[in-house]
Design a protein around this motif. Structure first.
Motif, mmCIF file in Angstrom:
data_model
loop_
_atom_site.group_PDB
_atom_site.id
_atom_site.type_symbol
_atom_site.label_atom_id
_atom_site.label_comp_id
_atom_site.label_asym_id
_atom_site.label_seq_id
_atom_site.Cartn_x
_atom_site.Cartn_y
_atom_site.Cartn_z
ATOM 1 N N ILE A 113 0.653 8.811 6.348
ATOM 2 C CA ILE A 113 1.145 10.257 6.630
ATOM 3 C C ILE A 113 2.549 10.231 6.894
ATOM 4 C CG2 ILE A 113 0.960 12.317 7.775
ATOM 5 C CD1 ILE A 113 -2.017 11.926 7.212
ATOM 6 N N ALA A 114 2.937 9.243 7.824
ATOM 7 C CA ALA A 114 4.210 9.163 8.395
ATOM 8 C C ALA A 114 5.228 8.538 7.535
ATOM 9 C CB ALA A 114 4.282 8.263 9.794
ATOM 10 N N ASN A 115 4.671 7.424 6.690
ATOM 11 C CA ASN A 115 5.813 6.628 5.895
ATOM 12 C C ASN A 115 5.985 6.807 4.423
ATOM 13 O OD1 ASN A 115 6.890 4.981 8.233
ATOM 14 N ND2 ASN A 115 4.655 4.382 8.421
ATOM 15 N N VAL A 116 4.878 7.424 4.066
ATOM 16 C CA VAL A 116 4.828 7.714 2.401
ATOM 17 C C VAL A 116 5.442 8.873 1.927
ATOM 18 C CG1 VAL A 116 3.772 7.571 0.449
ATOM 19 C CG2 VAL A 116 2.865 5.970 2.327
ATOM 20 N N PRO A 117 6.692 8.876 1.238
ATOM 21 C CA PRO A 117 7.228 10.126 0.888
ATOM 22 C C PRO A 117 6.232 10.973 0.083
ATOM 23 C CG PRO A 117 8.642 8.245 0.392
ATOM 24 C CD PRO A 117 7.462 7.789 0.726
ATOM 25 N N GLY A 118 6.310 12.203 0.124
ATOM 26 C CA GLY A 118 5.091 13.123 -0.512
ATOM 27 C C GLY A 118 3.898 13.198 0.010
ATOM 28 N N ALA A 119 3.745 12.494 1.322
ATOM 29 C CA ALA A 119 2.219 12.489 1.782
ATOM 30 C C ALA A 119 1.792 13.864 2.048
ATOM 31 C CB ALA A 119 2.370 11.693 3.119
ATOM 32 N N LEU A 170 0.854 -0.964 0.006
ATOM 33 C CA LEU A 170 0.057 0.178 0.182
ATOM 34 C C LEU A 170 0.837 1.274 -0.085
ATOM 35 C CD1 LEU A 170 -3.034 0.940 0.085
ATOM 36 C CD2 LEU A 170 -2.536 0.994 2.469
ATOM 37 N N TYR A 171 1.838 1.345 0.791
ATOM 38 C CA TYR A 171 2.640 2.478 0.795
ATOM 39 C C TYR A 171 3.461 2.820 -0.425
ATOM 40 C CZ TYR A 171 2.725 2.409 6.017
ATOM 41 O OH TYR A 171 2.004 2.497 7.476
ATOM 42 N N ARG A 172 3.875 1.599 -0.980
ATOM 43 C CA ARG A 172 4.344 1.707 -2.235
ATOM 44 C C ARG A 172 3.539 2.151 -3.237
ATOM 45 N NH1 ARG A 172 6.387 -3.785 -6.027
ATOM 46 N NH2 ARG A 172 6.533 -2.376 -7.913
ATOM 47 N N VAL A 173 2.248 1.652 -3.482
ATOM 48 C CA VAL A 173 1.903 2.267 -4.810
ATOM 49 C C VAL A 173 0.761 3.606 -4.409
ATOM 50 C CG1 VAL A 173 0.912 -0.012 -5.551
ATOM 51 C CG2 VAL A 173 -0.504 0.748 -3.719
ATOM 52 N N VAL A 174 0.947 4.005 -3.002
ATOM 53 C CA VAL A 174 0.216 5.298 -2.851
ATOM 54 C C VAL A 174 1.820 6.244 -3.145
ATOM 55 C CG1 VAL A 174 -0.113 7.026 -1.015
ATOM 56 C CG2 VAL A 174 -1.421 4.872 -0.903
ATOM 57 N N GLU A 175 2.790 5.773 -2.988
ATOM 58 C CA GLU A 175 4.057 6.646 -3.251
ATOM 59 C C GLU A 175 3.910 7.010 -4.948
ATOM 60 O OE1 GLU A 175 7.832 5.302 -1.650
ATOM 61 O OE2 GLU A 175 8.901 6.855 -3.037
ATOM 62 N N ILE A 176 3.812 5.691 -5.608
ATOM 63 C CA ILE A 176 3.660 6.039 -7.136
ATOM 64 C C ILE A 176 2.591 6.994 -7.454
ATOM 65 C CG2 ILE A 176 3.181 4.781 -9.128
ATOM 66 C CD1 ILE A 176 4.630 2.222 -7.770
ATOM 67 N N ALA A 177 1.330 6.726 -7.049
ATOM 68 C CA ALA A 177 0.348 7.707 -7.330
ATOM 69 C C ALA A 177 0.345 9.054 -7.073
ATOM 70 C CB ALA A 177 -0.887 7.428 -6.735
#
Ligand code: KIV
Ligand code: ZN
Length: 532
Positions: free
Chosen positions: A202-208, A165-172
């Motif tokens: 919010i804490a872990n995804v770059p760009g959140a 989930l973190y990976r795909v949110v970062e891509i989006a």
């Protein structure tokens, strides 16, 4: 010919860090629930009411699903005054293009694209994690090249592996999504988990910190409102919801619940919304009527009993101080205080004034028609209350679409069945008569309608509600019918339940005839669940 509510205020959403964006999906997630289909005109009307009440974003439909959905989204986009107009698209370039074609007419358009990211959902298009990541990159980039405002959703996020989930949110986010929506597609999460999920993203995804996080909850375990509010406390700033919690299975988060919870408990949840809560009751009634999904009596905020205090001890307390048992006032959600009823001596001016007070804008011809029906009602009923008038206006037919019309109905009932209905009905201007029997007066009446207008449409739902108290109360009847995948609803109100039933049935058949003429345009070709 339908009365429209007065548009009373203009609003610009105020965007502070404590503002919670209200994203209404009644016309997409709500309308897609089996049986809740609305007509084109009804969708436009509901969108107008949502815009007027201060909804920030209206998800108006799923444009690739059918010609009818596409047209509704385009028209809503053209008419919207303040709200952002959003359309849904699967993670396919063609879907996204079609969505853009529909929403681009809006002053503020948004494309919402999604793909199911949990193991079960990844299995449907049979994509590996890497292949899905690539698809997300391609489709979000494509959407962002068309539209500045792009929302992306990992469907079934609450059952997706957290690292993925973190990976795909970062891509989006990297590809330009401006809102990341976290759906609890199957209503599986619980408040603490909902909060931890948002806080973790919010804490872990770059760009959140560059995007808005949204929460989209379903109510399968009755926790949708609690889960949405927990997500907001953890940092989400958009709640996705529907009027009356309309939606598949147990429905979606109810707009009225989250809005009033944030208002009434602002002491512990200091967030604002742009919603004018006094418009809640009106839109709730309207959505219930056009969707054919009634509101349960004890439903929070909009249920018939939500502000009723029947027990002696409650009534005594209420008379001394309303706050004894009330945490909000009925007026706060648009339930009018008791006002004087009209009667058979009330004139046209009094009727017009009362309709205006109730928020209906009616033209002279329309007033003439409503006045005739009002007089007829007042002859049969001593006092005509506000709710009677609302039912009268709301069940006004569309004369130009009335190919079938009830002219006379007499029903003979007795303890020994069967019941007998004598019906005169005009079909395309010619009167026909029949006598039919049935298992009860309504069954006999429906059999008579069917004898004069043979059809294969299946009755899916038949519902009766008393508008006010007392044995002379008007009954509102809703019916839902299905023919070849087309679903139509019909409503009517009368002090005679059988007459109201006959008229509601005929109203639905008239709508079916209109739909038949527009062959196929309102039939869904794909569902948002067909993810390939
Ligand atoms: O419940 C869900 O996952 C949805 C998505 C399409 C956002 O409605
Ligand atoms: Zn949903």
């Amino acid at each position: 010919m339908r009365a429209t509510r007065l548009r009373t205020r203009k609003r610009e959403p105020k965007m502070t860090k404590d503002h919670v964006v209200i994203f209404d999906t009644t016309l997409r997630d709500g309308e897609q629930s089996p049986g809740a289909t609305m007509t084109h005109a009804e969708k436009l009307e509901i969108a107008g009411l949502l815009d007027d009440m201060g909804v920030d974003i209206i998800e108006a439909g799923f444009p690739i699903a059918s010609e009818g959905d596409f047209n509704a989204v385009s028209e809503i986009a053209k008419n919207a005054e303040t709200s952002v107009i959003c359309g849904l698209a699967r993670a396919q370039l063609g879907d996204i293009d079609r969505c853009w074609e529909a929403v681009k007419h809006a002053k503020k358009p948004r494309i919402h694209t999604f793909i199911g990211t949990s193991p079960l959902h990844r299995a449907i298009p049979n994509l590996t994690m890497d292949e899905m990541a690539e698809r997300i990159e391609q489709t979000v980039t494509h959407a962002r090249n068309l539209c500045e405002d792009v929302q992306w959703s990992p469907m079934d996020a609450t059952r997706t592996e957290i690292d993925y989930l973190y990976r795909v949110v970062e891509i989006a986010i990297k590809c330009g999504a401006t809102t990341i929506n976290i759906p609890d597609t199957v209503g599986y999460t619980a408040p603490r988990e909902s909060a931890e999920l948002i806080a973790g993203l919010i804490a872990n995804v770059p760009g959140a910190d560059e995007v808005t996080f949204a929460t989209h909850c379903h109510n399968d375990l009755g926790m949708a409102t609690a889960n949405s509010l927990a997500a907001v406390e953890a940092g989400a700033r958009q709640i996705e919801c529907t009027i009356n919690g309309l939606g598949e299975r147990a429905g979606n988060t109810a707009l009225e619940e989250v809005v009033m919870a944030l208002k009434v408990r602002n002491d512990i949840m200091p967030f604002s919304t742009g919603i004018d809560s006094t418009k809640i009751m009106n839109i709730s009634r309207r959505v219930a009527a056009v969707s054919g999904f009634p509101v349960q009596f004890n439903k929070a905020i909009v249920g018939k009993n939500a502000f009723a205090h029947e027990s002696g001890i409650h009534q005594d307390g209420m008379l001394k101080n309303a706050e004894t048992f009330e945490i909000m006032r009925p007026e706060d959600v648009g339930i009018a205080g008791t006002s004087l009823p009209l009667g058979k001596h009330s004139g046209r001016a009094a009727l017009r004034a009362k309709l205006e007070e109730l928020g209906f804008e009616v033209g002279d011809n329309q007033l003439k028609d409503i006045f005739v029906r009002f007089k007829d009602l007042a002859d049969r009923k001593k006092e005509v209350f506000d709710d009677d008038l609302i039912a009268l206006v709301r069940t006004q037919g569309d004369p130009e679409d009335e190919r079938l019309k009830i002219e006379k109905l007499a029903v003979r009932c007795g303890t020994e069945g069967p019941q007998v209905a004598d019906l005169v009905m005009s079909v395309d201007g010619t009167s026909h008569m029949t006598t039919q029997t049935g298992d009860g007066p309504v069954d006999a009446t429906f059999n008579a309608v069917k004898a004069l207008f043979p059809h294969e449409a299946r009755l899916q739902l038949y519902q009766v509600h008393a508008v006010t108290e007392g044995t002379d109360a008007q009954a509102t009847v809703s019916v839902r019918m299905e023919e070849d995948g087309r679903i139509v609803t019909g409503q009517s109100a009368d002090t005679d339940t059988v007459v109201a039933s006959a008229k509601a049935y005929v109203h639905a058949l008239n709508r079916l005839l209109v739909r038949r003429e527009k062959t196929g345009s309102d039939k869904r070709e794909v569902s948002y669940k067909d993810v390939s």
